[in-house]
Design an enzyme around this catalytic site. Structure first.
Site, short mmCIF file in Angstrom:
data_model
loop_
_atom_site.label_atom_id
_atom_site.label_comp_id
_atom_site.label_asym_id
_atom_site.label_seq_id
_atom_site.Cartn_x
_atom_site.Cartn_y
_atom_site.Cartn_z
N SER A 102 0.79 -1.22 0.00
CA SER A 102 0.00 0.00 0.00
C SER A 102 0.83 1.28 0.00
CB SER A 102 -0.94 0.00 1.20
OG SER A 102 -0.20 0.06 2.38
N LYS A 126 -12.73 -1.18 2.62
CA LYS A 126 -12.08 -0.33 1.63
C LYS A 126 -13.02 -0.17 0.42
CE LYS A 126 -7.40 -0.69 3.35
NZ LYS A 126 -6.90 -1.82 4.13
N HIS A 155 -6.33 -4.18 -0.58
CA HIS A 155 -6.24 -3.04 -1.50
C HIS A 155 -6.51 -3.45 -2.94
CE1 HIS A 155 -4.95 0.31 1.06
NE2 HIS A 155 -4.22 -0.56 1.73
#
Ligand code: PLP
Length: 396
Positions: free
Chosen positions: A183, A242, A211
């Site tokens: 990330s 997310k 992610h």
């Protein structure tokens, strides 16, 4: 307080003195591309809201309806009376989406990673972990009694060496674990090569795709789909916090035997509350919207490409890649101060980004991390680049 208050005050001061104090900014609005901050209105470029679903009306409506239909809380862990039909539905749906047989919900991906390693790997086993893996993987691995090996970030020669060391040590099971996306850089883990090595050494492969789930790969099924290795990945952990609406909740998806064993043994699952009904209902809609988000994913890709090309034209160094995370580099001795000052100046200009400096990233490699969302428009992206240019002039 036996002098403890003074000790704690001193420790807090040490954090400040080291320049490591994390100051929290309060938003005065829902999470979205245009947020209210205490410094005024700002375009948000630092959320993990990759598909722009955090304030999606259909998700909000589903969560609101669920309050009426399913109540506020479960007041129970799953195995006592904390499982509604919708919890099981969500588990089936998310497993299908990421291409695994089954899945199990946790309160967060942090808990999913906290629970899996001690269940799957005991003292006879070995876990091999990428050096840059998420803190929750590091903590989860620590809770296991397995032998622990670490390889340099995405370094396949080193992974081979660690696999060899684990085999030479007589490990019964070997588990290789990696983030799907790192990330701080926006780099994808080299999954095909990891799978090749794992096969050669008869190791399992686990990917934390927090992610990636929802927006990487043709249907958003994540990094395994992107690389065409879905049937070679044994375990996926990921989050609903997310791209998938951004509320909370995490999961492990894997073959049935692994998921069944986690239901019996994973401590954060057994001894922590069930995911709240409204969050489950919202996550189910988020999952459906993610599945159907071909346009959103296309927009995210084209906004990412636009951002990169405009930033490079403006003379900024952006780490290469296609992910929605863009690391704008401020290298060198003065980089940390410069990155922090540019980020502050940008907020005053109405663009919210965050600078990352040592020890979160290596010394001398300070950066501002820009995260794009499918909800950003071309105008938003141009405003962000303009703010970078103006802020650089202001702080130089
Ligand atoms: C965000 C993140 C997590 C934590 O997810 P939560 O559901 O918020 O606990 C775990 N792993 C990785 C790689 C992440 O990026």
């Amino acid at each position: 307080m036996y002098g403890i208050k003074d000790q704690l005050t001193e420790e807090l001061q040490e954090i400040r003195d080291a320049g490591l104090w994390k100051k929290e900014r309060e938003l005065t609005t829902p999470q979205r591309t245009g947020v209210g901050t205490q410094a005024g209105e700002a375009l948000n470029f630092c959320a993990n809201n990759y598909l722009g679903l955090a304030d999606h009306p259909e998700i909000i409506a589903a969560a609101r309806d669920a309050l009426d239909e399913w109540g506020f809380g479960m007041a129970s862990v799953r195995f006592i009376c904390g499982t509604q039909t919708q919890h099981t539905d969500l588990e089936r749906e998310v497993a299908e989406y990421v291409g695994q047989e089954a899945s199990i919900l946790f309160s967060s991906c942090f808990d999913a990673n906290g629970g899996i390693f001690e269940v799957l790997c005991g003292p006879e086993d070995a876990i091999i972990s990428d050096q840059l893996n998420h803190a929750s993987i590091i903590d989860g691995v620590r809770l296991s009694k397995a032998a622990r090996f670490r390889y340099q970030n995405a370094d396949m020669e080193d992974l081979r060496a660690q696999l060899q060391a684990a085999r030479d040590g007589g490990a019964r099971r070997i588990l290789v674990v990696t983030d799907g996306v790192f990330s701080m850089d926006g780099y994808l883990a080299p999954l095909p090569e990891i799978c090749d090595l794992a096969e050669e050494f008869e190791a399992l492969v686990m990917v934390d795709d927090s992610h990636a789930t929802g927006f990487i790969g043709a249907t958003g099924a994540g990094t395994p789909e992107h690389f065409g290795v879905q049937d070679r990945i044994d375990i996926i952990s990921s989050t609903f916090g997310k791209a998938l609406g951004g509320a909370s909740g995490g999961f492990i998806a894997a073959r049935t035997e692994i998921v069944d064993l986690l239901r019996q043994r994973a401590r954060p699952y057994l001894f922590s509350n069930s995911v709240a009904p409204s969050v489950v209902a919202g996550a189910r809609v988020a999952l459906r919207l993610a599945r159907e988000a071909d346009n959103g994913r296309a927009n995210l890709r084209s906004m990412s490409a636009l951002f990169r090309s405009l930033m490079e034209e403006a003379g900024f160094e952006v780490l290469p890649g296609e992910h929605a995370i863009h690391a704008v580099m401020f290298p060198g001795d003065d980089g940390a101060r410069l990155a922090a000052d540019v980020a502050d100046a940008m907020l005053a200009l109405g663009v919210y980004v965050i600078a990352f400096t040592f020890p979160v990233v290596p010394r001398g490699l300070a950066r501002i991390r820009v995260q794009l969302s499918a909800a950003h428009t071309e105008e938003d992206v141009r405003a962000c680049v303009d703010a970078f240019v103006t802020a650089r002039e202001q702080v130089a």
